[in-house]
Design an enzyme around this catalytic site. Structure first.
Site, PDB file in Angstrom:
ATOM      1  N   LYS A   1      -5.347  -9.912  -5.823  1.00 32.65           N
ATOM      2  CA  LYS A   1      -6.477 -10.201  -5.059  1.00 32.65           C
ATOM      3  C   LYS A   1      -7.330  -9.043  -5.393  1.00 32.65           C
ATOM      4  O   LYS A   1      -7.495  -7.858  -5.439  1.00 32.65           O
ATOM      5  CB  LYS A   1      -5.894  -9.612  -3.581  1.00 32.65           C
TER       6      LYS A   1
ATOM      7  N   LYS B   1       0.949  -1.179   0.150  1.00 32.57           N
ATOM      8  CA  LYS B   1       0.141   0.044  -0.038  1.00 32.57           C
ATOM      9  C   LYS B   1       0.829   1.365   0.146  1.00 32.57           C
ATOM     10  O   LYS B   1       0.405   2.391  -0.571  1.00 32.57           O
ATOM     11  CB  LYS B   1      -0.850   0.113   1.274  1.00 32.57           C
TER      12      LYS B   1
ATOM     13  N   LYS C   1     -11.744  -4.185  -2.470  1.00 29.60           N
ATOM     14  CA  LYS C   1     -12.926  -2.983  -2.567  1.00 29.60           C
ATOM     15  C   LYS C   1     -12.542  -1.866  -2.864  1.00 29.60           C
ATOM     16  O   LYS C   1     -13.172  -0.685  -3.419  1.00 29.60           O
ATOM     17  CB  LYS C   1     -13.798  -3.271  -1.328  1.00 29.60           C
TER      18      LYS C   1
HETATM   19  P1  ATP Z   1      -9.211  -2.571   0.928  1.00 26.78           P
HETATM   20  O1  ATP Z   1      -9.130  -2.841  -0.632  1.00 26.78           O
HETATM   21  O2  ATP Z   1      -9.863  -1.280   1.220  1.00 26.78           O
HETATM   22  O3  ATP Z   1      -7.657  -3.064   1.478  1.00 26.78           O
HETATM   23  P2  ATP Z   1     -10.052  -5.422   1.071  1.00 26.78           P
HETATM   24  O4  ATP Z   1     -11.269  -5.540  -0.116  1.00 26.78           O
HETATM   25  O5  ATP Z   1      -8.867  -5.877   1.021  1.00 26.78           O
HETATM   26  O6  ATP Z   1      -9.935  -3.643   1.248  1.00 26.78           O
HETATM   27  P3  ATP Z   1     -10.497  -5.594   3.883  1.00 26.78           P
HETATM   28  O7  ATP Z   1     -11.235  -4.703   4.822  1.00 26.78           O
HETATM   29  O8  ATP Z   1      -9.061  -5.144   4.122  1.00 26.78           O
HETATM   30  O9  ATP Z   1     -10.829  -5.585   2.388  1.00 26.78           O
HETATM   31  O10 ATP Z   1     -10.836  -7.104   4.208  1.00 26.78           O
HETATM   32  C1  ATP Z   1     -11.851  -7.406   5.016  1.00 26.78           C
HETATM   33  C2  ATP Z   1     -11.986  -9.114   5.182  1.00 26.78           C
HETATM   34  O11 ATP Z   1     -12.273  -9.334   3.906  1.00 26.78           O
HETATM   35  C3  ATP Z   1     -10.700  -9.594   5.805  1.00 26.78           C
HETATM   36  O12 ATP Z   1     -11.213 -10.699   6.365  1.00 26.78           O
HETATM   37  C4  ATP Z   1      -9.909 -10.010   4.273  1.00 26.78           C
HETATM   38  O13 ATP Z   1      -9.162 -11.202   4.552  1.00 26.78           O
HETATM   39  C5  ATP Z   1     -11.308 -10.357   3.617  1.00 26.78           C
HETATM   40  N1  ATP Z   1     -10.786 -10.431   2.080  1.00 26.78           N
HETATM   41  C6  ATP Z   1     -10.710  -9.209   1.343  1.00 26.78           C
HETATM   42  N2  ATP Z   1     -10.483  -9.504   0.000  1.00 26.78           N
HETATM   43  C7  ATP Z   1     -10.694 -10.785  -0.045  1.00 26.78           C
HETATM   44  C8  ATP Z   1     -10.630 -11.567  -1.315  1.00 26.78           C
HETATM   45  N3  ATP Z   1     -10.111 -11.107  -2.595  1.00 26.78           N
HETATM   46  N4  ATP Z   1     -10.798 -12.881  -1.015  1.00 26.78           N
HETATM   47  C9  ATP Z   1     -10.928 -13.279   0.082  1.00 26.78           C
HETATM   48  N5  ATP Z   1     -11.064 -12.625   1.417  1.00 26.78           N
HETATM   49  C10 ATP Z   1     -10.700 -11.254   1.361  1.00 26.78           C
END
Ligand code: ATP
Ligand code: LTN
Length: 339
Positions: free
Chosen positions: A195, A112, A198
């Protein structure tokens, strides 16, 4: 004994099917077995640039989505991280017990921070895993259901807990991460080597839980695959796109790999595969979106759930914070002020 569980999601964008499959679905599947705390981790959402005008509504939206996906607020404590000051307070105590080197090693920090101007990377982005440790340790959580990408942060939480316990006495429970057997890491539809996230702005990258269902269909139909035509689960990087589609199908149907392959035996090519995946995902999102519309019809409903959740969470969090402060030797504030 019922196990204590805690997890949370940042209100930093629109929740994706990755968040659903990796986190929320695990919470719901096992909700009768645990004494569980689920928070919207809004303090984490300000570690990278955020929009102050949107944060409050996003926080409410994420909480409403927890419920819309099936989390029962009568049996789980659902709350907002910033409503409990003990999270920030414990973070400081833990920060002072965490070697800097441990934080520089975190791959999420490296990824990041690399995406930003070096001058503007916030200290919060570096200390973020300590705040996450505080979230978990305040509640003596034994289990933390998260996606694969959080493994390193869970390990750090365990290290911080052990170090604190060693330095100041046995205060914290050392937690364990739990990860879904399927879909622990859903990849982007536009690029199956990254990955699904969001916070990505890329078009056709993710399916969000509140996307228009026609758009969901379109995004999945546009998924990047490969130039072949073989529909197989595979670790070959060349086949990452197809593997991701099959994983999404498997995660949403709960079937085994061989059942998935049997279901898709008639698929003639990637177009048929994408169509099958799109149908499954659209039908899974439809009831979630209906529940969400109903739950948010009355804005005050979600706020009342969160107020109740904060009350319950605060009882546990305040107690642990005091124990940690006492263990570190602070002069504790007394109730009566007049000498
Ligand atoms: P950001 O892009 O804002 O970092 P993110 O989509 O990675 O967000 P987080 O808020 O970091 O989401 O994660 C929330 C939960 O969702 C965590 O338990 C994380 O492991 C899970 N998660 C996020 N993205 C994935 C993915 N692509 N596949 C499976 N689990 C996920
Ligand atoms: N860092 C996590 C979100 C998070 C979390 C937590 C998850 C913050 N605090 C406590 C589990 C338990 C992420 O998914 N980015």
């Amino acid at each position: 004994m019922t196990k204590r569980v805690l997890s949370g999601i940042q209100p930093s964008g629109n929740l994706t099917i990755g968040n659903y499959v990796g986190a929320i679905r695990q919470w719901i599947e096992n909700q009768d077995q645990y004494d569980a705390y689920y928070c919207v981790v809004d303090l984490h959402a300000i570690t990278v640039g955020h929009d102050p005008a949107a944060l409050a509504n996003k926080t409410r939206e994420v909480a409403a989505l927890y419920l819309a996906c099936g989390l029962n607020p009568d049996t789980n404590v659902v709350f907002v991280q910033s409503h409990i000051p003990a999270h920030s307070q414990l973070e400081w105590l833990l920060t002072c017990a965490t070697p800097l080197g441990w934080l520089y090693r975190m791959t999420q920090f490296k990824d990041k921070s690399a995406k930003q101007e070096q001058e503007s990377v916030s200290t919060g982005l570096l200390s973020y895993p300590v705040l996450m440790a505080a979230d978990i340790l305040l509640y003596h959580a034994e289990l933390v259901p998260v996606g694969d990408d959080q493994k390193q942060h869970i390990e750090l939480t365990r290290d911080v807990a052990q170090r604190f316990n060693h330095l100041y006495g046995e205060i914290f429970t050392v937690p364990e991460g739990i990860y879904p057997t399927t879909g622990a890491r859903i990849m982007g539809f536009d690029d199956p080597t990254t990955k699904m996230s969001k916070s990505s702005d890329a078009q056709k990258h993710a399916v969000h839980l509140l996307d228009d269902l026609k758009q969901v269909h379109k995004t999945i139909m546009s998924a990047v695959t490969d130039s072949g035509n073989e529909i197989v689960f595979s670790k070959d990087p060349e086949k990452a796109g197809v593997n991701n589609l099959l994983t999404v199908y498997q995660a949403f149907t709960g079937k085994s790999e061989s059942e998935v392959m049997a279901n898709l035996a008639d698929a003639r090519g990637y177009g048929d595969l994408k169509k099958a995946v799109a149908e499954i995902v659209v039908e899974a999102l439809r009831p979630i979106q209906e529940n969400y519309a109903e739950l948010t019809d009355d804005v005050s409903y979600i706020d009342s759930i969160l107020a109740y959740g904060a009350e319950k969470a605060s009882e546990v969090a305040e107690k642990t914070l005091k124990e940690a402060q006492e263990a570190m030797g602070f002069l504790m504030a007394r109730q009566t002020v007049k000498p």
